[in-house]
Design an enzyme around this catalytic site. Sequence first.
Site, PDB file in Angstrom:
ATOM      1  N   HIS A   1      -7.864   0.730  10.241  1.00  0.00           N
ATOM      2  CA  HIS A   1      -7.150   0.118   9.116  1.00  0.00           C
ATOM      3  C   HIS A   1      -7.830  -1.186   8.715  1.00  0.00           C
ATOM      4  O   HIS A   1      -8.176  -2.010   9.563  1.00  0.00           O
ATOM      5  CB  HIS A   1      -5.702  -0.139   9.527  1.00  0.00           C
TER       6      HIS A   1
ATOM      7  N   ASP B   1      -1.872  -7.509   4.544  1.00  0.00           N
ATOM      8  CA  ASP B   1      -1.869  -6.117   4.995  1.00  0.00           C
ATOM      9  C   ASP B   1      -0.825  -5.372   4.168  1.00  0.00           C
ATOM     10  O   ASP B   1       0.374  -5.631   4.300  1.00  0.00           O
ATOM     11  CB  ASP B   1      -1.527  -6.063   6.492  1.00  0.00           C
TER      12      ASP B   1
ATOM     13  N   GLN C   1       0.843  -1.186   0.000  1.00  0.00           N
ATOM     14  CA  GLN C   1       0.000   0.000   0.000  1.00  0.00           C
ATOM     15  C   GLN C   1       0.881   1.240   0.000  1.00  0.00           C
ATOM     16  O   GLN C   1       1.627   1.479   0.949  1.00  0.00           O
ATOM     17  CB  GLN C   1      -0.924   0.025   1.221  1.00  0.00           C
TER      18      GLN C   1
END
Length: 207
Positions: free
Chosen positions: A163, A178, A86
């Site tokens: 999150h 993640d 990310q």
Amino acid sequence: MAPKRWLPLEANPDVMNQFLLGLGLQENQAECYDVYGLDDELLEMVPKPVLAVLFLYPLTTKSEEERLQQNNEKREYNNKVYFMKQTVGNACGTIGLLHALGNITSEIKFVEGSFFDKFFKSTANLDPMQRALFLENDSEMEVAHSAAATAGDTEAVDDVNTHFICFACVDGELYELDGRKSGPISHGPSSPSALLKCTFKFTAGCC
């Protein structure tokens, strides 16, 4: 140049379902549902089969310390696991959905020529950072994400302390996905039929 930031997605199944359909998930292939509690009776209310789990949690000092520690650990993982980093702030909801879809492509269908169809074909052989940069530079996804982020029941704000992460079962193992971590994390043996219970057994004690 400051890192790119999007507005965060609301944890709203209706918003996410419209988002997924708009980008090319064929109708009646998969849908997002709320999980109302961890009791067996409430988990049984979730439609089956469960293909992936999105988990939203508050960021804390403890969770950030654990993330940094995990990022320093060398990990090997099954190359069948679809994982991406990310690089866009507040994009965790979209990254979570992409992690979910990317690990169940054998179970679902995309509209031919749609965003998802092109995205997963284009990124199949890229590494996690290349996938992240591909997404970061894609204007179609940015527009779609922005539309979804402003379609929820609450006012979209830039500053959040929660999150999204995804859990998926790949080759008999439960993986935590993640994009802020260095790679997928295996949490041991699992199966598609046990995915939901295995996920919440883990998350109940981890955050």
